[in-house]
Design an enzyme around this catalytic site. Structure first.
Site, PDB file in Angstrom:
ATOM      1  N   ARG A   5       0.829  -1.212   0.000  1.00 15.85           N
ATOM      2  CA  ARG A   5       0.000   0.000   0.000  1.00 15.85           C
ATOM      3  C   ARG A   5       0.860   1.257   0.000  1.00 15.85           C
ATOM      4  O   ARG A   5       0.485   2.289  -0.569  1.00 15.85           O
ATOM      5  CB  ARG A   5      -0.985  -0.006   1.176  1.00 15.85           C
ATOM      6  CG  ARG A   5      -0.319  -0.068   2.533  1.00 15.85           C
ATOM      7  CD  ARG A   5      -1.358  -0.095   3.656  1.00 15.85           C
ATOM      8  NE  ARG A   5      -0.718  -0.364   4.930  1.00 15.85           N
ATOM      9  CZ  ARG A   5      -0.992   0.285   6.057  1.00 15.85           C
ATOM     10  NH1 ARG A   5      -1.890   1.243   6.073  1.00 15.85           N
ATOM     11  NH2 ARG A   5      -0.383  -0.021   7.176  1.00 15.85           N
ATOM     12  N   SER A  32      -4.953   5.067   5.513  1.00 12.57           N
ATOM     13  CA  SER A  32      -4.624   3.643   5.476  1.00 12.57           C
ATOM     14  C   SER A  32      -4.356   3.136   4.065  1.00 12.57           C
ATOM     15  O   SER A  32      -3.502   2.293   3.856  1.00 12.57           O
ATOM     16  CB  SER A  32      -5.782   2.826   6.069  1.00 12.57           C
ATOM     17  OG  SER A  32      -6.007   3.196   7.406  1.00 12.57           O
ATOM     18  N   GLU A  53     -18.908   3.340   0.047  1.00 14.41           N
ATOM     19  CA  GLU A  53     -18.093   2.716  -0.999  1.00 14.41           C
ATOM     20  C   GLU A  53     -18.855   2.539  -2.312  1.00 14.41           C
ATOM     21  O   GLU A  53     -18.295   2.688  -3.396  1.00 14.41           O
ATOM     22  CB  GLU A  53     -17.575   1.353  -0.519  1.00 14.41           C
ATOM     23  CG  GLU A  53     -16.634   1.438   0.685  1.00 14.41           C
ATOM     24  CD  GLU A  53     -17.351   1.611   2.020  1.00 14.41           C
ATOM     25  OE1 GLU A  53     -18.595   1.459   2.060  1.00 14.41           O
ATOM     26  OE2 GLU A  53     -16.670   1.913   3.020  1.00 14.41           O
ATOM     27  N   PHE A  78     -14.379  -4.237   1.627  1.00 16.70           N
ATOM     28  CA  PHE A  78     -15.472  -3.324   1.287  1.00 16.70           C
ATOM     29  C   PHE A  78     -15.565  -3.125  -0.225  1.00 16.70           C
ATOM     30  O   PHE A  78     -16.657  -2.995  -0.780  1.00 16.70           O
ATOM     31  CB  PHE A  78     -15.287  -1.975   1.974  1.00 16.70           C
ATOM     32  CG  PHE A  78     -15.114  -2.077   3.464  1.00 16.70           C
ATOM     33  CD1 PHE A  78     -15.986  -2.862   4.216  1.00 16.70           C
ATOM     34  CD2 PHE A  78     -14.086  -1.427   4.112  1.00 16.70           C
ATOM     35  CE1 PHE A  78     -15.830  -2.978   5.597  1.00 16.70           C
ATOM     36  CE2 PHE A  78     -13.919  -1.533   5.490  1.00 16.70           C
ATOM     37  CZ  PHE A  78     -14.787  -2.309   6.232  1.00 16.70           C
ATOM     38  N   HIS A 104      -5.392  -3.792   2.259  1.00 16.54           N
ATOM     39  CA  HIS A 104      -5.767  -4.636   3.401  1.00 16.54           C
ATOM     40  C   HIS A 104      -6.411  -5.934   2.949  1.00 16.54           C
ATOM     41  O   HIS A 104      -7.390  -6.402   3.539  1.00 16.54           O
ATOM     42  CB  HIS A 104      -6.666  -3.870   4.385  1.00 16.54           C
ATOM     43  CG  HIS A 104      -5.963  -2.682   5.002  1.00 16.54           C
ATOM     44  ND1 HIS A 104      -5.526  -1.608   4.254  1.00 16.54           N
ATOM     45  CD2 HIS A 104      -5.621  -2.408   6.277  1.00 16.54           C
ATOM     46  CE1 HIS A 104      -4.945  -0.732   5.042  1.00 16.54           C
ATOM     47  NE2 HIS A 104      -4.974  -1.195   6.282  1.00 16.54           N
ATOM     48  N   ASP A 112      -7.896  -6.642  13.355  1.00 13.89           N
ATOM     49  CA  ASP A 112      -9.289  -6.251  13.115  1.00 13.89           C
ATOM     50  C   ASP A 112     -10.202  -7.470  12.973  1.00 13.89           C
ATOM     51  O   ASP A 112     -11.423  -7.362  13.100  1.00 13.89           O
ATOM     52  CB  ASP A 112      -9.401  -5.354  11.879  1.00 13.89           C
ATOM     53  CG  ASP A 112      -9.072  -3.900  12.206  1.00 13.89           C
ATOM     54  OD1 ASP A 112      -9.106  -3.548  13.404  1.00 13.89           O
ATOM     55  OD2 ASP A 112      -8.778  -3.134  11.280  1.00 13.89           O
ATOM     56  N   ARG A 162      -1.678  -4.931   3.913  1.00  2.93           N
ATOM     57  CA  ARG A 162      -1.471  -3.934   4.947  1.00  2.93           C
ATOM     58  C   ARG A 162      -0.016  -3.879   5.419  1.00  2.93           C
ATOM     59  O   ARG A 162       0.573  -2.810   5.520  1.00  2.93           O
ATOM     60  CB  ARG A 162      -2.366  -4.249   6.145  1.00  2.93           C
ATOM     61  CG  ARG A 162      -2.150  -3.301   7.283  1.00  2.93           C
ATOM     62  CD  ARG A 162      -2.860  -3.765   8.545  1.00  2.93           C
ATOM     63  NE  ARG A 162      -2.667  -2.792   9.605  1.00  2.93           N
ATOM     64  CZ  ARG A 162      -3.018  -2.983  10.858  1.00  2.93           C
ATOM     65  NH1 ARG A 162      -3.593  -4.115  11.210  1.00  2.93           N
ATOM     66  NH2 ARG A 162      -2.801  -2.066  11.764  1.00  2.93           N
TER      67      ARG A 162
END
Lengths: 311, 273
Positions: A5, A32, A53, A78, A104, A112, A162
């Site tokens: 990322r 993020s 989204e 998402f 992620h 998470d 991530r």
């Protein structure tokens, strides 16, 4: 070690400096997903959709219809989940020139937990006509993949991670959509990896070499189109395949490879990945160990598949 | 203000487009009658009075854009596009047939003049918002019009998109809600009440105008007011589903049913064709 990322954020910024048509969208995760730097330098070309989204994807489609090249980012769970139908109807069906950069991905999201770990996004995205699905191995390849996606006219889904991952490719590596890469030659068995699992496949091949087994290692940064020719050649020449992905063994890289083999050159396969289970909270490294996404497990899988080899 | 002559001309055009729509639906024996007829006056004013567009240059960068978010009213859009010269009128007879460029719902890759793919309700408005944003980024002085159904307002994405339109101050965006009060399963207020529509959009900081969706003069005025607004505008247009032919009017049945032979004959007589 660099997170894919982070490489994305840097590559997007550079693309933005070169091409005024590049715009970025995010859904309240720009810190993020690493689109924040782009937003800082090009506020007039950065659009935060907020926690919405589906609308973000629709807006990106409209921007592409208006001649821009949108990069829309959020977490993989998402992007491929919440916004699936928008990606289907507003991006894939009309072949809109939008890049969905999903960060992620996989279980290394970690603490998470299962709700935030995408283990099915590659399968979902791969099933869409017109959709290109990429899953780079490391930072340098991510930068190259982002540039390739920007130059490609059509919808692209790019899955990133991530955490920091080992560097496999040289800084100036190329990325060709639809092409896999042979990272190590071998005649006994072939590892086919994607994302961070490619580095583990290299490690496993080294461990096997110490035992006198020569493992070939292929990296598939392009899940769709899949480099079927490279897969079939490996099947013909080594007679056994082990796939490795940070994703469900259903429908992702393992699924794609098995489809290609079934039609072209059936050989024994072991699929390393999430075995039809959701993840849970925990540190990324421990999760990889817990679910068997390690070089050790790849070695075991290779040894197992070798016993099934027809020769 | 539209001149009396302009009003009469638009009304005549809308009548002729109704005939085109009904013939097309009858020919294919498939498609949405009620919502096409409720929307056609709005679309007539847009395509033949309000919008800046040129059928000989469908890719003209400075054109205004029309997004049919209620994509099932595709026959109304196709009738307008054919009349405006985007493709031959004879093509209308191929609606929904295998190999036709006139798909059941609008497809930008197949039909000249169609700006985006729509049909899955709730998604067109987000795309219209994106188009309006793109026009701002590119510095183009053009407008984007999105036509929504009132049943479509039940989709949450509509309100996400409305929120963004207001947040980004898209004064170049004009939404029209074709409020015919009916959806497939019955009256909108019985299925899932979306009202009060105007108050809801106003609460999202939109510039709201209420109009009679079958009164071309009223619509013309509303579009003119939208053009000078410094906020995105929503025209809440009161309409009648199946408008123009009493046998189709206000009946949920004609949401997705094409006219029979007899019904077409009645309709053509009523419309003076």
């Amino acid at each position: 070690m660099i997170a894919t990322r982070d490489a994305y954020g840097q590559a997007l910024l550079e693309l933005g400096r070169q091409n005024p048509k590049i715009v970025a969208l995010d859904a309240d995760l720009s810190g993020s997903t690493k689109t924040a730097q782009f937003g800082k330098e090009f506020p007039e070309r950065f659009f935060n959709a907020g926690i919405a989204e589906a609308n973000m994807v629709g807006m990106a489609a409209g921007m592409a219809a208006g001649g821009l090249i949108p990069f829309a980012s959020t977490f993989a769970v998402f992007a491929a989940g919440r916004a699936f139908e928008q990606i289907r109807q507003s991006l894939a069906y009309p072949r809109m020139n939008v890049k969905v950069v999903a960060t992620h991905g996989g279980i290394t999201v970690g603490e998470d937990g299962g709700s935030h770990q995408s283990i099915e996004d590659l399968a979902i995205m791969r099933s869409l006509p017109n959709m290109t699905v990429l899953c780079p191995a490391d930072g340098p390849e991510t930068a190259a993949a982002i540039r390739a996606a920007a130059a490609f006219d059509g919808p692209v889904y790019i899955r990133l991670g991530r955490g920091k991952v080992p560097v496999v490719f040289p800084q100036d590596c190329a990325f060709e959509i639809g092409r896999g890469v042979t990272l190590r030659e071998g005649k006994d068995v072939t590892f086919i990896g994607t994302g961070l699992m490619t580095a583990m496949a290299l490690e496993a091949a080294q461990a096997l070499a110490d035992k006198g087994i020569e493992a070939r290692v292929l990296h598939m940064g392009s899940i769709k189109p899949l480099d079927t020719e490279l897969v079939l050649n490996a099947a013909r020449e080594t007679g056994a395949i082990v796939t490795a992905e940070e994703h469900s063994v259903i429908g992702g890289l393992g699924g794609a490879v098995c489809e290609a083999l079934a039609e072209g050159c059936p050989v024994p396969v072991e699929r390393v990945g999430m075995r039809d289970v959701f993840g849970q909270s925990g540190p990324a490294g421990k999760l990889l160990e817990h679910y068997g996404l390690t070089a050790d497990k790849l070695v075991e899988s290779a040894e197992r598949v070798l016993t099934r080899k027809i020769r | 203000m539209l001149s009396e002559q302009a009003v009469q001309k638009l009304e005549q055009t809308a009548r002729e487009l109704r005939v085109d729509i009904l013939k097309m639906l009858h020919q294919s024996q498939s498609g949405h009658t009620g919502g096409s007829l409720s929307a056609i006056d709005i679309m007539t004013v847009l395509f033949f009075q309000q919008m800046k567009h040129d059928a000989s240059r469908p890719d003209w960068a400075e054109r205004d854009r029309f997004v049919l978010s209620k994509g099932h009213a595709a026959p109304a859009l196709y009738a307008c596009l054919a009349r405006a010269g985007y493709f031959p009128k004879e093509d209308l007879a191929t609606l929904r047939q295998l190999g036709s460029h006139l798909q059941g719902h609008p497809d930008m890759r197949k039909t000249p003049g169609v700006e985006v793919c729509t049909g899955s309700l709730g998604q067109g408005l987000s795309q219209a918002v994106g188009l309006a944003m793109a026009n701002k980024v590119a510095g183009r002085d053009t407008r984007v019009y999105a036509l929504l159904g009132d049943g479509e307002l039940q989709e949450g994405q509509i309100w996400e998109a409305t929120m963004s339109a207001a947040h980004y101050g898209l004064s170049n965006l004009c939404i029209v809600v074709d409020c015919n009060g009916l959806q497939i399963d019955g009256f909108t207020e019985d299925v899932m009440n979306v009202g009060p529509v105007a108050a809801k959009f106003a609460a999202f900081n939109m510039h709201v105008i209420e109009a009679d969706g079958h009164d071309v003069a009223s619509l013309g005025q509303a579009f003119a007011a939208a053009e000078v607004s410094d906020r995105p505008t929503v025209i809440v247009a009161k309409t009648v589903k199946g408008k123009g032919v009493s046998i189709f009017e206000n009946k949920a049945k004609y949401h997705g049913v094409a006219p029979s032979d007899e019904e077409l004959q009645v309709a053509l007589q009523v419309l003076g064709a």
